[in-house]
Design a protein around this motif. Structure first.
Motif, mmCIF file in Angstrom:
data_model
loop_
_atom_site.group_PDB
_atom_site.id
_atom_site.type_symbol
_atom_site.label_atom_id
_atom_site.label_comp_id
_atom_site.label_asym_id
_atom_site.label_seq_id
_atom_site.Cartn_x
_atom_site.Cartn_y
_atom_site.Cartn_z
ATOM 1 N N ALA A 187 0.845 -1.202 0.000
ATOM 2 C CA ALA A 187 0.000 0.000 0.000
ATOM 3 C C ALA A 187 0.873 1.241 0.000
ATOM 4 N N ILE A 188 0.389 2.283 -0.685
ATOM 5 C CA ILE A 188 1.056 3.582 -0.744
ATOM 6 C C ILE A 188 0.109 4.603 -0.138
ATOM 7 N N THR A 189 0.496 5.185 0.987
ATOM 8 C CA THR A 189 -0.344 6.169 1.671
ATOM 9 C C THR A 189 0.015 7.578 1.196
ATOM 10 N N SER A 193 -4.799 14.096 -1.165
ATOM 11 C CA SER A 193 -5.640 13.291 -2.049
ATOM 12 C C SER A 193 -5.748 13.947 -3.417
ATOM 13 N N THR A 244 -8.993 4.029 2.210
ATOM 14 C CA THR A 244 -8.548 5.019 3.194
ATOM 15 C C THR A 244 -7.961 4.316 4.401
ATOM 16 N N SER A 245 -7.010 4.981 5.046
ATOM 17 C CA SER A 245 -6.394 4.444 6.250
ATOM 18 C C SER A 245 -7.249 4.794 7.463
ATOM 19 N N LYS A 249 -6.390 8.976 5.499
ATOM 20 C CA LYS A 249 -5.503 9.216 4.371
ATOM 21 C C LYS A 249 -5.849 8.256 3.226
ATOM 22 N N ARG A 251 -5.121 5.706 0.362
ATOM 23 C CA ARG A 251 -4.113 4.666 0.159
ATOM 24 C C ARG A 251 -4.320 4.013 -1.198
ATOM 25 N N GLU A 253 -3.634 0.677 -2.963
ATOM 26 C CA GLU A 253 -3.304 -0.709 -2.665
ATOM 27 C C GLU A 253 -3.107 -1.469 -3.974
ATOM 28 N N THR A 271 6.079 2.103 -6.500
ATOM 29 C CA THR A 271 5.850 3.150 -5.500
ATOM 30 C C THR A 271 6.484 4.468 -5.940
#
Length: 299
Positions: A187-189, A193, A244-245, A249, A251, A253, A271
């Motif tokens: 996952a990349i947070t 947005s 969302t986290s 935030k 994310r 995935e 990434t």
């Protein structure tokens, strides 16, 4: 009948029986040791056999010879052991209580052998410990430890020795089926947005760009694993989704079916490209907003 037997006129001296048992035990040990050396030499001489298969054969042969030695010693010393056990029943009960952990380890070894849970060369996970099985005995299993998280497929250089009693209480996962190729998820947070629709499309394009050279090989491996295990696996197509986290935030995935040894590299490249692309999109959006603000101030 036994009363009529004259023990004094036997053709051998009964006092020599323990010595004969000792000689038979020594002879059994020498014969098995020589046979073990011959088998080890034959296995190591087969250069065409992969190293992990050689380790599996060596470990199996050692355990077989150890089992034969134990069985032979029990058969040779059975009369003496029977007498000893009958005379020391209370002591035997105390020994069982004192050696409970050893008995559990032996029981775990029996469970491993009967269930064929794993063998040397398999990738397994016991509790929080993951690694490749390099050796197993009647009491313990040795793993070459793998890292956790993003380094789940990279050896740490450490060996972990686990008592076989853990097999009775801890769930075991065998990852050997997906040893060469695996479903790698990461996952990349994002801190800010972006616009969802163009951002999702751009992320899918980046993932597809990196995954395209691997797709054909992944499809073949996926089909081979399904045929070998007679199970239905998810499609090897890459999956990109937004979630969302816990902190709200956004994310990104990503899940790809890729070679295990290349998983970290693929994750790093995807990434980097996604973050760079989203930063570029954010910079373009800011530049577009500046003329609008200037026009609004002039008006």
């Amino acid at each position: 009948m036994l009363d009529a037997l004259d023990l004094q006129h036997l053709p051998f001296n009964l006092a020599l029986l323990p010595h004969l048992d000792l000689l038979a035990s020594l002879l059994l040990f020498v014969v098995l040791w020589i046979a073990r050396k011959i088998v080890v030499g034959v296995i190591r001489a087969r250069a065409e056999v992969p190293s992990h298969d050689q380790r599996r054969l060596l470990a199996s042969s050692r355990n077989v010879f150890l089992f034969l030695l134990l069985v032979g010693l029990v058969l040779i010393w059975a009369p003496q052991l029977r007498t000893f056990a009958l005379s020391l029943t209370a002591v035997a009960v105390a020994i069982v209580v004192a050696t409970k952990e050893l008995i559990l380890c032996l029981s775990g070894s029996v469970l491993r052998a009967t269930s064929r849970a794993f063998s040397v060369g398999d990738w397994i996970e016991i509790g929080d410990i993951r690694g490749e099985v390099t050796d197993h005995t009647l009491l313990a299993t040795t793993l070459q430890e793998f890292g956790s998280g993003p380094h789940a497929y990279m050896p740490t250089g450490r060996n972990v020795v686990l008592p076989n009693s853990m097999l009775l209480t801890t769930p075991l996962r065998n990852h050997t089926t997906l040893r060469e190729h695996t479903y790698h998820s990461f996952a990349i947070t994002l801190d800010k947005s972006p616009e969802i629709a163009p951002a999702l499309k751009k992320a899918q394009e980046i993932v597809q760009h990196h995954y395209a050279p691997l797709f054909e090989r992944a499809r073949q491996e996926n089909a081979a694993v399904e045929h070998r295990t007679r199970t239905n696996l998810p499609d090897p197509d890459p999956v990109v989704r937004f979630r969302t986290s816990d902190l709200g935030k956004l994310r990104v995935e990503v899940t790809v079916f890729c070679p295990s040894q290349s998983a970290d590299t693929i994750e790093s490249e995807i990434t980097s490209d996604i973050l760079a692309s989203f930063q570029s999109m954010e910079a373009d959006r800011i530049n577009e907003d500046k003329p609008e603000k200037k026009n609004a101030e002039v008006g």
